[in-house]
Design a protein around this motif. Structure first.
Motif, PDB file in Angstrom:
ATOM      1  N   ALA A 176       6.890  17.076 -17.198  1.00  0.00           N
ATOM      2  CA  ALA A 176       6.796  15.584 -16.587  1.00  0.00           C
ATOM      3  C   ALA A 176       8.045  15.398 -15.770  1.00  0.00           C
ATOM      4  N   ALA A 177       9.139  16.209 -15.807  1.00  0.00           N
ATOM      5  CA  ALA A 177      10.170  15.990 -14.764  1.00  0.00           C
ATOM      6  C   ALA A 177       9.821  16.777 -13.602  1.00  0.00           C
ATOM      7  N   ARG A 178       9.260  17.824 -13.801  1.00  0.00           N
ATOM      8  CA  ARG A 178       8.890  18.591 -12.431  1.00  0.00           C
ATOM      9  C   ARG A 178       7.772  17.883 -11.823  1.00  0.00           C
ATOM     10  N   ALA A 179       7.046  17.323 -12.489  1.00  0.00           N
ATOM     11  CA  ALA A 179       5.903  16.347 -11.851  1.00  0.00           C
ATOM     12  C   ALA A 179       6.714  15.318 -11.155  1.00  0.00           C
ATOM     13  N   HIS A 180       7.296  14.481 -11.850  1.00  0.00           N
ATOM     14  CA  HIS A 180       8.198  13.334 -11.159  1.00  0.00           C
ATOM     15  C   HIS A 180       9.106  14.031  -9.785  1.00  0.00           C
ATOM     16  N   LEU A 181       9.751  15.030  -9.894  1.00  0.00           N
ATOM     17  CA  LEU A 181      10.435  15.515  -8.590  1.00  0.00           C
ATOM     18  C   LEU A 181       9.224  15.724  -7.715  1.00  0.00           C
ATOM     19  N   ASP A 182       8.147  16.243  -7.902  1.00  0.00           N
ATOM     20  CA  ASP A 182       7.065  16.282  -6.893  1.00  0.00           C
ATOM     21  C   ASP A 182       6.678  15.052  -6.084  1.00  0.00           C
ATOM     22  N   VAL A 183       6.662  14.321  -6.984  1.00  0.00           N
ATOM     23  CA  VAL A 183       6.520  12.561  -6.251  1.00  0.00           C
ATOM     24  C   VAL A 183       7.685  12.288  -5.618  1.00  0.00           C
ATOM     25  N   TYR A 184       8.805  12.577  -5.946  1.00  0.00           N
ATOM     26  CA  TYR A 184      10.132  12.229  -5.332  1.00  0.00           C
ATOM     27  C   TYR A 184      10.151  12.834  -3.907  1.00  0.00           C
ATOM     28  N   ARG A 185       9.996  14.112  -3.842  1.00  0.00           N
ATOM     29  CA  ARG A 185       9.622  14.944  -2.620  1.00  0.00           C
ATOM     30  C   ARG A 185       8.624  14.280  -1.511  1.00  0.00           C
ATOM     31  N   LYS A 186       7.558  13.900  -2.081  1.00  0.00           N
ATOM     32  CA  LYS A 186       6.528  13.368  -1.319  1.00  0.00           C
ATOM     33  C   LYS A 186       6.904  12.016  -1.069  1.00  0.00           C
ATOM     34  N   THR A 236      -0.177   8.360  -9.347  1.00  0.00           N
ATOM     35  CA  THR A 236       0.040   9.785 -10.012  1.00  0.00           C
ATOM     36  C   THR A 236      -0.085   9.698 -11.277  1.00  0.00           C
ATOM     37  N   VAL A 237      -0.786  10.230 -12.025  1.00  0.00           N
ATOM     38  CA  VAL A 237      -0.687  10.305 -13.541  1.00  0.00           C
ATOM     39  C   VAL A 237       0.047  11.422 -13.994  1.00  0.00           C
ATOM     40  N   ILE A 238       1.085  11.008 -14.901  1.00  0.00           N
ATOM     41  CA  ILE A 238       2.149  12.126 -15.535  1.00  0.00           C
ATOM     42  C   ILE A 238       2.317  11.815 -16.811  1.00  0.00           C
ATOM     43  N   PRO A 239       1.741  12.481 -17.707  1.00  0.00           N
ATOM     44  CA  PRO A 239       1.841  12.165 -19.262  1.00  0.00           C
ATOM     45  C   PRO A 239       3.197  12.208 -19.861  1.00  0.00           C
ATOM     46  N   TYR A 240       3.326  11.505 -20.946  1.00  0.00           N
ATOM     47  CA  TYR A 240       4.791  11.453 -21.473  1.00  0.00           C
ATOM     48  C   TYR A 240       5.002  12.863 -22.149  1.00  0.00           C
ATOM     49  N   GLY A 241       6.022  13.191 -22.650  1.00  0.00           N
ATOM     50  CA  GLY A 241       6.491  14.333 -23.523  1.00  0.00           C
ATOM     51  C   GLY A 241       6.524  14.052 -24.667  1.00  0.00           C
ATOM     52  N   VAL A 242       7.176  14.899 -25.651  1.00  0.00           N
ATOM     53  CA  VAL A 242       7.534  14.603 -27.108  1.00  0.00           C
ATOM     54  C   VAL A 242       8.801  14.867 -27.180  1.00  0.00           C
ATOM     55  N   ARG A 243       9.600  14.065 -28.206  1.00  0.00           N
ATOM     56  CA  ARG A 243      11.090  14.040 -28.310  1.00  0.00           C
ATOM     57  C   ARG A 243      11.122  15.176 -29.415  1.00  0.00           C
ATOM     58  N   PRO A 244      12.312  16.023 -29.178  1.00  0.00           N
ATOM     59  CA  PRO A 244      12.382  17.103 -30.340  1.00  0.00           C
ATOM     60  C   PRO A 244      12.536  16.603 -31.580  1.00  0.00           C
ATOM     61  N   SER A 245      12.849  15.592 -32.029  1.00  0.00           N
ATOM     62  CA  SER A 245      12.568  15.238 -33.367  1.00  0.00           C
ATOM     63  C   SER A 245      11.261  14.938 -34.010  1.00  0.00           C
ATOM     64  N   SER A 251       0.834  -1.218   0.068  1.00  0.00           N
ATOM     65  CA  SER A 251      -0.082  -0.068   0.050  1.00  0.00           C
ATOM     66  C   SER A 251       0.868   1.164  -0.115  1.00  0.00           C
ATOM     67  N   ASP A 252       2.087   1.004   0.440  1.00  0.00           N
ATOM     68  CA  ASP A 252       3.110   2.467   0.405  1.00  0.00           C
ATOM     69  C   ASP A 252       3.845   2.681  -0.806  1.00  0.00           C
ATOM     70  N   VAL A 253       3.392   1.907  -1.851  1.00  0.00           N
ATOM     71  CA  VAL A 253       4.332   2.122  -3.057  1.00  0.00           C
ATOM     72  C   VAL A 253       3.659   3.225  -3.800  1.00  0.00           C
ATOM     73  N   GLU A 254       4.540   4.142  -4.122  1.00  0.00           N
ATOM     74  CA  GLU A 254       3.955   5.087  -5.112  1.00  0.00           C
ATOM     75  C   GLU A 254       4.216   5.118  -6.451  1.00  0.00           C
ATOM     76  N   VAL A 255       3.071   4.904  -7.253  1.00  0.00           N
ATOM     77  CA  VAL A 255       3.103   4.435  -8.646  1.00  0.00           C
ATOM     78  C   VAL A 255       2.794   5.679  -9.670  1.00  0.00           C
ATOM     79  N   ILE A 256       3.703   5.815 -10.610  1.00  0.00           N
ATOM     80  CA  ILE A 256       3.518   6.839 -11.720  1.00  0.00           C
ATOM     81  C   ILE A 256       2.833   6.076 -12.799  1.00  0.00           C
ATOM     82  N   CYS A 257       1.850   6.619 -13.434  1.00  0.00           N
ATOM     83  CA  CYS A 257       1.301   6.049 -14.676  1.00  0.00           C
ATOM     84  C   CYS A 257       1.096   7.150 -15.746  1.00  0.00           C
TER      85      CYS A 257
END
Length: 341
Positions: free
Chosen positions: A328-338, A143-152, A118-124
């Motif tokens: 997405a990276a900023r949202a990941h950092l928010d999860v890490y801090r949590k 926590t739902v965090i969508p992908y980004g787009v590659r520059p190419s 129950s304590d595992v934090e999952v990102i989808c």
């Protein structure tokens, strides 16, 4: 904070996520964080931590490996359910669970199919993926965090006629860029092309991907199909940009990068209204049912110019612009801090 990412051998879409999010997190240069990456795999893999597969498959063995990999790190981010869990604070990314839905999507060790602690934090990457992991492995903290787009894939120049000829392409074309497992619905696409091809004699269907018997079996007898083989990832966007439409017939995607990438390059997308695809497209692609006649109808609408192509492209570009790896990276950092408090 010492942060360790762990991953294993993965499909192309998942690999794009792993490389892109790691780079995006590092690019933020967040003070106080030390980011390191490692990989776990069987003895025959190119992983930095090579463990016999029988150990990774065994519940107790996986627990010992996870405990060892988490030493001297404040946080571990597992990029795959098959990576052994650390004992300390950790985050788990789960894109979807096709092995639990389809028999041809490989297998998971038995311990991976048990309910998550129950304590595992999952990102989808999508609400659809979040619903899957909640239903199938009992994830409680998601926590739902969508992908980004590659520059190419951000409005690249279309591939040149010379490059297209090198792939075997000589006419206006539709392009499909994905795998060959059942959920990719190649059967539906093959049936659709059998219906549409006689009505679109000046068009071709281009399939990108390494040679595989399923493509040859399903499409080898159909007219004007180009099995272009594997194309460098950063060149795929240029091929998409030159196409009449990007076709995404999949019936199950935890996110579905080709839909986003097709919109981002500025090409109309024909996609099946299943899984996370409608969530990603949000009305800015030509959505269809997964059966052959329905997909064929959409291909014909594009090929006969029965749609407002400019409007669909404009809306697709606007939708794709809302997806970014730095967000997405900023949202990941928010999860890490949590997780780390």
């Amino acid at each position: 904070m010492h942060w360790l990412t762990l991953h294993t051998s993965v499909p192309m879409g998942q690999q794009t996520y792993e490389t892109s999010i790691q780079q995006a997190v590092r690019d933020l240069a967040e003070p106080g964080w030390d980011f390191r990456a490692s990989s776990v795999g069987s003895g025959r893999s190119a992983a930095t931590l090579r463990i016999p597969q029988r150990v990774l498959d065994d519940r107790r063995g996986a627990r010992l490996v996870g405990a060892a990999t988490g030493l001297r790190h404040d946080l571990v981010h597992r990029f795959d359910l098959r990576v052994p869990p650390a004992r300390g604070p950790h985050v788990l990314t789960m894109h979807d669970l096709p092995p639990m839905r389809f028999p041809d999507e490989g297998r998971l060790p038995a311990w991976c199919t048990e309910p998550l602690p129950s304590d595992v934090e999952v990102i989808c990457p999508s609400d659809f993926a979040a619903s899957e992991v909640t239903e199938l492995v009992g994830a409680r903290r998601v926590t739902v965090i969508p992908y980004g787009v590659r520059p190419s894939f951000r409005q690249p120049a279309p591939s040149s006629p010379e490059d297209q000829r090198a792939l075997g392409v000589s006419r206006p074309f539709f392009v499909h860029a994905a795998g060959v497992t059942r959920r990719k619905n190649l059967e539906g696409l093959a049936e659709a092309w059998a219906i549409a091809a006689p009505e679109l004699p000046d068009h071709e269907l281009v399939l990108l991907g390494p040679p595989h018997g399923r493509r040859e079996e399903l499409f080898g007898h159909l007219p004007r199909v180009v099995l272009a083989g594997k194309v460098d990832l950063d060149a795929v966007g240029k091929v998409m940009a030159a196409a009449e439409a990007v076709v995404v017939p999949s019936t199950y995607e935890g996110f579905g990068l080709p839909t986003l990438e097709g919109m981002a390059v500025g090409t109309p997308v024909v996609a099946v209204d299943r899984g996370a695809t409608p969530e990603v497209a949000r009305g800015n692609a030509l959505m269809t049912e997964p059966d052959g006649p329905s997909i064929a109808e959409a291909l014909l609408a594009v090929g006969r110019h029965e749609i407002d192509r400019d409007d669909l492209v404009r809306r697709g570009l606007a939708r794709a612009a809302t997806f970014a790896w730095d967000t997405a990276a900023r949202a990941h950092l928010d999860v890490y801090r949590k997780v780390t408090g």
